[in-house]
Write an enzyme that holds these catalytic residues in place. Structure first.
Site, PDB file in Angstrom:
ATOM      1  N   ARG A 114      12.369  -6.156  35.981  1.00 28.49           N
ATOM      2  CA  ARG A 114      11.498  -5.286  35.181  1.00 28.49           C
ATOM      3  C   ARG A 114      11.087  -6.041  33.927  1.00 28.49           C
ATOM      4  NH1 ARG A 114      14.512  -4.380  30.871  1.00 28.49           N
ATOM      5  NH2 ARG A 114      16.773  -4.233  31.077  1.00 28.49           N
ATOM      6  N   GLY A 116      10.650  -6.197  29.646  1.00 31.00           N
ATOM      7  CA  GLY A 116      11.559  -5.861  28.561  1.00 31.00           C
ATOM      8  C   GLY A 116      12.745  -6.785  28.442  1.00 31.00           C
ATOM      9  N   THR A 119      19.014  -3.561  28.170  1.00 33.00           N
ATOM     10  CA  THR A 119      19.294  -2.137  28.041  1.00 33.00           C
ATOM     11  C   THR A 119      20.629  -1.860  28.715  1.00 33.00           C
ATOM     12  OG1 THR A 119      18.355   0.091  28.202  1.00 33.00           O
ATOM     13  CG2 THR A 119      18.150  -1.318  30.143  1.00 33.00           C
ATOM     14  N   TYR A 120      21.060  -0.611  28.619  1.00 29.97           N
ATOM     15  CA  TYR A 120      22.381  -0.231  29.125  1.00 29.97           C
ATOM     16  C   TYR A 120      22.256   0.959  30.058  1.00 29.97           C
ATOM     17  CZ  TYR A 120      27.048   1.833  29.252  1.00 29.97           C
ATOM     18  OH  TYR A 120      28.236   2.375  29.685  1.00 29.97           O
ATOM     19  N   HIS A 121      23.100   0.974  31.098  1.00 29.47           N
ATOM     20  CA  HIS A 121      23.223   2.122  31.995  1.00 29.47           C
ATOM     21  C   HIS A 121      24.705   2.405  32.202  1.00 29.47           C
ATOM     22  CE1 HIS A 121      18.990   1.872  32.793  1.00 29.47           C
ATOM     23  NE2 HIS A 121      19.100   0.652  33.319  1.00 29.47           N
ATOM     24  N   LEU A 203      12.352   3.487  30.437  1.00 27.10           N
ATOM     25  CA  LEU A 203      11.511   3.327  31.630  1.00 27.10           C
ATOM     26  C   LEU A 203      11.357   1.852  31.936  1.00 27.10           C
ATOM     27  CD1 LEU A 203       8.256   5.121  32.601  1.00 27.10           C
ATOM     28  CD2 LEU A 203       8.251   2.634  32.438  1.00 27.10           C
ATOM     29  N   GLY A 204      11.529   1.515  33.192  1.00 29.91           N
ATOM     30  CA  GLY A 204      11.288   0.152  33.653  1.00 29.91           C
ATOM     31  C   GLY A 204      10.907   0.190  35.122  1.00 29.91           C
ATOM     32  N   GLY A 215      12.874   2.712  37.676  1.00 28.39           N
ATOM     33  CA  GLY A 215      12.334   3.997  37.264  1.00 28.39           C
ATOM     34  C   GLY A 215      12.743   4.358  35.853  1.00 28.39           C
ATOM     35  N   CYS A 239      16.169  -2.730  24.301  1.00 26.87           N
ATOM     36  CA  CYS A 239      14.786  -3.077  24.664  1.00 26.87           C
ATOM     37  C   CYS A 239      14.108  -3.958  23.619  1.00 26.87           C
ATOM     38  CB  CYS A 239      13.958  -1.810  24.910  1.00 26.87           C
ATOM     39  SG  CYS A 239      14.667  -0.754  26.193  1.00 26.87           S
TER      40      CYS A 239
END
Length: 326
Positions: A114, A116, A119-121, A203-204, A215, A239
């Site tokens: 993606r 950017g 980021t973290y999940h 969002l990515g 998504g 990001c």
């Protein structure tokens, strides 16, 4: 025709809690994308319609899950991380389970296809990955920008419907809210001052031959303030936006705990199906009548356990936390 919803289960209240890996969700996504691409290869290249003898196109799908702690790096992350930066991201992260106990996870650090930066999940979040052909004859068709706008509008509608949150979009991707700066500061720290824009949903998107992957991710109840032993955002500049912070549904509304990821995913699926034009009402796929009901079919996860041969495998695609003394 309906939107197929595949919810990968997790057990946040177990002792210890158990979450799927990012890699497991990617395996499901890849299988769905391959089915879409295989059908496109058999369809007419000019119209993207099936030949008379071809099978029908695959339905649009949605994968929802809450992964074990994972940092992902986008394509703009041109410089490799140093050993010290990697060690910081992979250091044990304290996670509170739904049962109130504390455990530790060692976050994974992965590259994602993606745009950017980092980021973290992880726990306290719901990740939603539609797998759709933007040119499919089964539903509304989208351009790239139209599709990303549809994802943002779906998220904003779900947040408004469930929590009364007025999310909005900016020049930066995702859905944003205005929060008092004293509730959570830039990069996860504390701050004082006027209201600031904070990201509540990232969002990515990745596209190959108009088949979408990745998504959105909605922050529900994860820590967004405090030190980096428990607040994953304190370890990165989310990001790459130095002048923006992050928040969650719980932090924004002043709740002691985040909402159910499953409940949010179910509403998001309905809102997304409506934007695809997949509704049941007056018989018109694209109707916007208030009587129309979005059509979502929930697929049993056991189907995918068998398909991916997870039962009895050495790596079943899940990670358990390590219990901590409290």
């Amino acid at each position: 025709m309906s939107l197929r919803h595949i919810a990968i289960p997790s057990w946040p209240a177990a002792a210890p809690p158990r979450f799927p890996t990012y890699a497991l969700a990617t395996r499901v996504q890849t299988a769905l994308q391959q089915a879409q691409q295989a059908w496109k290869a058999s369809a007419s290249p000019s119209t993207n319609d099936a030949a008379p003898s071809s099978p029908p196109p695959p339905p649009p799908s949605l994968i929802s899950f809450t992964p074990a702690p994972t940092y992902t790096l986008g394509r703009r992350q041109a410089e490799p991380l140093t050993a010290a930066e990697l060690a910081r991201l992979r250091a044990p992260l304290r996670v509170s389970s739904d049962s109130g106990s504390a455990c530790a996870f060692a976050p994974e650090v992965l590259h994602a296809p993606r745009g950017g930066l980092a980021t973290y999940h992880g726990p306290g979040q719901v990740v939603l990955w539609p797998v759709v052909d933007l040119r499919s004859p089964l539903h509304a068709r989208f351009g790239v920008r139209e599709y990303t706008c549809a994802l943002e509008k779906t998220t904003a509608a779900a947040l408004r419907r469930l929590f009364g949150i007025d999310g909005f979009t900016t020049a930066n991707p995702g859905v944003w809210v205005r929060s008092p700066s004293s509730s959570v500061g830039k990069g996860g720290g504390e701050g004082e001052g006027e209201e600031e824009e904070r990201k509540i949903s990232a969002l990515g998107v990745h596209l190959r031959r108009h088949v979408a992957g990745l998504g959105v991710a909605i922050n529900l109840g994860m820590p967004v303030a405090g030190s980096e032993d428990a607040n994953p955002w304190a370890r990165i500049v989310a990001c790459g936006l130095h002048d923006r912070g992050v928040t969650s549904v719980a932090a924004h509304l002043g709740l002691s705990a985040g909402p159910s990821a499953g409940d949010v995913a179910a509403v998001w699926a309905e809102e997304f199906a409506a934007r695809l034009g997949m509704v049941r009402g007056d018989g018109s796929r694209s109707s916007s009548s208030s009587d129309d009901v979005p059509v979502v079919e929930n697929e049993d996860w056991k189907v995918w356990e068998r398909r991916l041969e997870l039962d009895g495998a050495d790596d079943d695609g899940y990670v358990e936390g390590r219990a901590l003394q409290t």
